[in-house]
Scaffold this active site. Structure first.
Site, PDB file in Angstrom:
ATOM      1  CB  CYS A 160     -20.174   0.364 106.844  1.00 16.37           C
ATOM      2  SG  CYS A 160     -19.355  -0.789 106.878  1.00 16.37           S
ATOM      3  CB  SER A 161     -19.187   2.836 103.346  1.00 11.57           C
ATOM      4  OG  SER A 161     -18.543   3.887 104.290  1.00 11.57           O
ATOM      5  CB  CYS A 162     -15.709  -2.085 104.339  1.00  7.25           C
ATOM      6  SG  CYS A 162     -16.094  -2.672 105.467  1.00  7.25           S
ATOM      7  CB  CYS A 211     -19.470  -2.096 102.096  1.00 13.91           C
ATOM      8  SG  CYS A 211     -19.718  -2.355 103.372  1.00 13.91           S
TER       9      CYS A 211
END
Lengths: 219, 107
Positions: free
Chosen positions: A122-124, A119
């Site tokens: 962000c950091s999905c 991601c």
């Protein structure tokens, strides 16, 4: 925790989240996040108990859950087809409810095709099946390098991908969370679903490595 | 009751990503802006994150597509891997325009 030269940092692979331990030095971003959380609770926008409940629910999930889903798909073609066409329903049938509004999709690796999930924004991450993401997954290093040099990143994780294999990066920019369905390792015929699940690592469901081979697992 | 949303694109359609650089929150990554790819599948219809980021209700919901790009067309000489390597990105419909039909590099 993340460094500019590589992504994989085994010493800090599973450092605790800020807010769940008090004896580590928090980054400025973590301090800011905690300050905003405190303010939202003070103003009554968030309920403190609800925050704890959500943290607990998310932390209770672990890669072992995703591994069971993968192992089931390996042994049962109908389960595999269900996972690939309707992942939310497939995992629900195994008792896993998704802890967020996002949808889930499974990406199948084959002899000719290897997926890697990132991601960049962000950091999905499919936390409902894998638990909290590792720090390296959230790092700028991984999020920037995975899209432009996925093969180098995989090499750092110990996976050398043949040039004949298509490497397909999946940037989960929106409302879907992606789980890689790795290829079943050779030499695993006759293994039980439980034994197969032990071969499925968190990193193989992200796509930076392949599952373990049966020879590496001690009885 | 919100209106039914008709998806504009289907699998195989060639699409070009808009090159806009709005200052507001948006979920189209910079590296695909202005690039042409192929729609793989309609992922579904989802609330608009550009509205939700500012406390809006995200309506009307919008079609979201998984779009495939050749890595060599995204990064050009910057990509050191084989020309068959690809990258998939989930893109909202309002960020896509129809493109001329393109052939895959390895066809």
């Amino acid at each position: 925790m993340s460094d500019d030269h590589g992504v994989h940092d085994p010493d800090h692979a599973d450092a605790p989240h800020p807010g769940t331990q008090n004896d580590i030095e928090l980054s400025d971003r973590a301090k800011r996040a905690l300050a905003i959380q405190k303010l939202l609770i003070e103003k009554g926008v968030l309920d403190k108990d609800e925050v704890q409940r959500v943290v607990h629910t998310m932390s209770a999930r672990s890669p072992a859950d995703g591994a069971k889903v993968v192992a089931r798909a390996w042994v049962d073609p109908e389960s595999k087809q269900r996972l690939l066409t309707d992942a939310r329903a497939a995992v629900a049938e195994m008792g896993y409810t998704l802890t967020h509004d996002a949808e889930l999709a499974a990406l199948e690796n084959t002899e000719e095709l290897h997926h890697l999930v990132v991601c960049t924004l962000c950091s999905c991450y499919p936390g409902s099946l894998l638990g909290p993401p590792p720090d390296w997954y959230k790092s700028f290093a991984y999020r920037s390098r995975a899209v432009v040099e996925p093969r180098s990143v995989m090499r750092e994780f110990g996976l050398e991908q043949d040039e004949s294999v298509e490497v397909r990066v999946m940037d989960s920019t929106a409302d879907l969370r992606y789980l890689v369905l790795p290829e079943r390792p050779p030499g695993t015929e006759g293994m039980s679903e439980e034994e197969l699940a032990k071969l499925v690592t968190r990193d193989s469901m992200i796509g930076v490595t392949n599952p373990r081979s049966p020879q590496t697992v001690t009885a | 009751m919100e209106a039914t949303t008709q998806a504009r694109y289907g699998p195989g359609d060639a699409v070009k990503v808009r090159s806009d650089t709005p200052q507001r929150h948006h979920r189209t990554p910079w590296y695909i802006k202005g690039k042409t790819g192929r729609v793989v599948v309609l992922c579904g219809v989802f609330p608009n994150p550009e509205s939700r980021a500012y406390g809006g209700d995200g309506l009307p919901r919008q079609p979201l597509y998984r779009v495939e790009f050749d890595q060599t067309s995204i990064w050009e000489d910057g990509y050191k891997g084989p020309s068959a390597d690809t990258i998939l990105v989930d893109v909202y419909e309002e960020w896509l325009e129809p493109a001329c039909r393109i052939l895959r590099r390895n066809q």
